[in-house]
Design a protein around this motif. Structure first.
Motif, PDB file in Angstrom:
ATOM      1  N   GLY A 103       2.546  13.746 -10.055  1.00 44.94           N
ATOM      2  CA  GLY A 103       3.479  14.876 -10.099  1.00 44.94           C
ATOM      3  C   GLY A 103       4.113  15.025 -11.478  1.00 44.94           C
ATOM      4  N   THR A 104       4.524  13.913 -12.059  1.00 47.98           N
ATOM      5  CA  THR A 104       5.128  13.937 -13.390  1.00 47.98           C
ATOM      6  C   THR A 104       4.122  14.393 -14.428  1.00 47.98           C
ATOM      7  OG1 THR A 104       6.515  12.079 -12.712  1.00 47.98           O
ATOM      8  CG2 THR A 104       6.407  12.545 -15.059  1.00 47.98           C
ATOM      9  N   SER A 105       2.902  13.892 -14.344  1.00 43.93           N
ATOM     10  CA  SER A 105       1.862  14.295 -15.298  1.00 43.93           C
ATOM     11  C   SER A 105       1.593  15.793 -15.205  1.00 43.93           C
ATOM     12  CB  SER A 105       0.569  13.538 -15.035  1.00 43.93           C
ATOM     13  OG  SER A 105       0.761  12.168 -15.181  1.00 43.93           O
ATOM     14  N   MET A 106       1.486  16.303 -14.019  1.00 39.53           N
ATOM     15  CA  MET A 106       1.226  17.729 -13.835  1.00 39.53           C
ATOM     16  C   MET A 106       2.390  18.555 -14.380  1.00 39.53           C
ATOM     17  SD  MET A 106      -1.756  18.045 -12.716  1.00 39.53           S
ATOM     18  CE  MET A 106      -1.763  19.765 -12.301  1.00 39.53           C
ATOM     19  N   PHE A 107       3.616  18.077 -14.171  1.00 41.31           N
ATOM     20  CA  PHE A 107       4.795  18.777 -14.678  1.00 41.31           C
ATOM     21  C   PHE A 107       4.735  18.889 -16.195  1.00 41.31           C
ATOM     22  CE2 PHE A 107       9.128  18.524 -16.380  1.00 41.31           C
ATOM     23  CZ  PHE A 107       9.658  19.685 -15.842  1.00 41.31           C
ATOM     24  N   LYS A 118       0.828  -1.197   0.000  1.00 42.41           N
ATOM     25  CA  LYS A 118       0.000   0.000   0.000  1.00 42.41           C
ATOM     26  C   LYS A 118       0.870   1.258   0.000  1.00 42.41           C
ATOM     27  CE  LYS A 118      -3.942  -2.008   2.447  1.00 42.41           C
ATOM     28  NZ  LYS A 118      -4.697  -1.991   3.713  1.00 42.41           N
ATOM     29  N   THR A 119       1.916   1.257   0.779  1.00 40.00           N
ATOM     30  CA  THR A 119       2.822   2.403   0.843  1.00 40.00           C
ATOM     31  C   THR A 119       3.518   2.604  -0.497  1.00 40.00           C
ATOM     32  OG1 THR A 119       3.184   1.925   3.185  1.00 40.00           O
ATOM     33  CG2 THR A 119       4.749   3.409   2.119  1.00 40.00           C
ATOM     34  N   ALA A 120       3.994   1.523  -1.101  1.00 40.34           N
ATOM     35  CA  ALA A 120       4.688   1.611  -2.388  1.00 40.34           C
ATOM     36  C   ALA A 120       3.739   2.104  -3.481  1.00 40.34           C
ATOM     37  CB  ALA A 120       5.280   0.253  -2.770  1.00 40.34           C
ATOM     38  N   ALA A 121       2.518   1.597  -3.492  1.00 41.30           N
ATOM     39  CA  ALA A 121       1.544   2.019  -4.499  1.00 41.30           C
ATOM     40  C   ALA A 121       1.205   3.505  -4.343  1.00 41.30           C
ATOM     41  CB  ALA A 121       0.286   1.170  -4.403  1.00 41.30           C
ATOM     42  N   SER A 122       1.029   3.945  -3.117  1.00 40.10           N
ATOM     43  CA  SER A 122       0.743   5.365  -2.868  1.00 40.10           C
ATOM     44  C   SER A 122       1.894   6.242  -3.357  1.00 40.10           C
ATOM     45  CB  SER A 122       0.518   5.617  -1.385  1.00 40.10           C
ATOM     46  OG  SER A 122      -0.567   4.867  -0.918  1.00 40.10           O
ATOM     47  N   PHE A 123       3.100   5.807  -3.090  1.00 43.22           N
ATOM     48  CA  PHE A 123       4.278   6.547  -3.526  1.00 43.22           C
ATOM     49  C   PHE A 123       4.342   6.638  -5.052  1.00 43.22           C
ATOM     50  CE2 PHE A 123       8.888   6.712  -4.449  1.00 43.22           C
ATOM     51  CZ  PHE A 123       9.168   7.931  -3.850  1.00 43.22           C
ATOM     52  N   LEU A 124       4.074   5.529  -5.741  1.00 41.48           N
ATOM     53  CA  LEU A 124       4.091   5.520  -7.208  1.00 41.48           C
ATOM     54  C   LEU A 124       2.993   6.404  -7.795  1.00 41.48           C
ATOM     55  CD1 LEU A 124       4.871   1.774  -7.976  1.00 41.48           C
ATOM     56  CD2 LEU A 124       6.361   3.747  -8.297  1.00 41.48           C
TER      57      LEU A 124
END
Length: 185
Positions: free
Chosen positions: A59-63, A47-53
């Motif tokens: 963030g990348t998409s918004m950039f 769950k932590t890894a998925a949230s991080f991804l």
């Protein structure tokens, strides 16, 4: 100090010990508890890894979205000709224009073919004006397949007219040669 399990079982009589009445229930409860804690540990990491991804992806998409909107000019670039769109279209345009120019330069203007030459060259100049209008339309409306095809068809039609003119000039020349032979005989 390891003991062979078979030896231990041979020495100990089977069935001599009695299990408590709640043994089965206690065993199942311990088993469920063990499975539940190990599952939670594994899933918590996932769950932590998925949230991080997901956060990195957003963030990348918004950039990229924010940076791509900065590059779009308010006014679209003026299209001067078919060749200004892409290198492939430049090659197509150059091929047709060079072929048309080569055919025009091969023409021999005489008094017999002057009228025929003038009529064809007038049609070709009209098509050249149409080409400019189509280019302006493409520039105003933006890139679309219909206008690009119309520009290419215009170039093809001009070259086709040049081939027809050349063929008619050859026919006229052959007709004149055969008339001259008949007169001289």
């Amino acid at each position: 100090m390891s003991k062979d399990l078979r030896e231990v079982l041979k020495k100990k009589p089977i069935g001599s010990e009695k299990l408590s009445k709640n043994h089965r229930r206690n065993f199942e409860a311990k088993l469920k508890n063990e499975m539940h804690t190990s599952r939670n540990k594994n899933y918590q990491f996932l769950k932590t890894a998925a949230s991080f991804l997901i956060l990195i992806g957003l963030g990348t998409s918004m950039f990229y979205i924010l940076n791509s909107t900065k590059d779009i000019p308010v006014e679209t670039a003026r299209i001067k000709s078919l060749g200004s769109i892409s290198p492939e279209f430049r090659n197509i345009e150059n091929y047709y224009l060079a072929s048309i120019q080569a055919e025009i330069s091969d023409l021999n203007k005489t008094s017999e073919n002057k009228e025929l030459l003038d009529s064809y060259l007038e049609k070709i100049s009209e098509l050249s004006l149409d080409y400019k209008q189509l280019t302006n339309k493409l520039s105003a409306e933006g890139l679309n397949e219909k206008n690009i095809n119309a520009l290419i068809e215009n170039l093809q039609l001009r070259l086709k007219l040049m081939y027809q003119l050349k063929e008619q000039l050859n026919d006229l020349k052959n007709l004149n040669n055969s008339e001259n032979e008949n007169i001289s005989i």
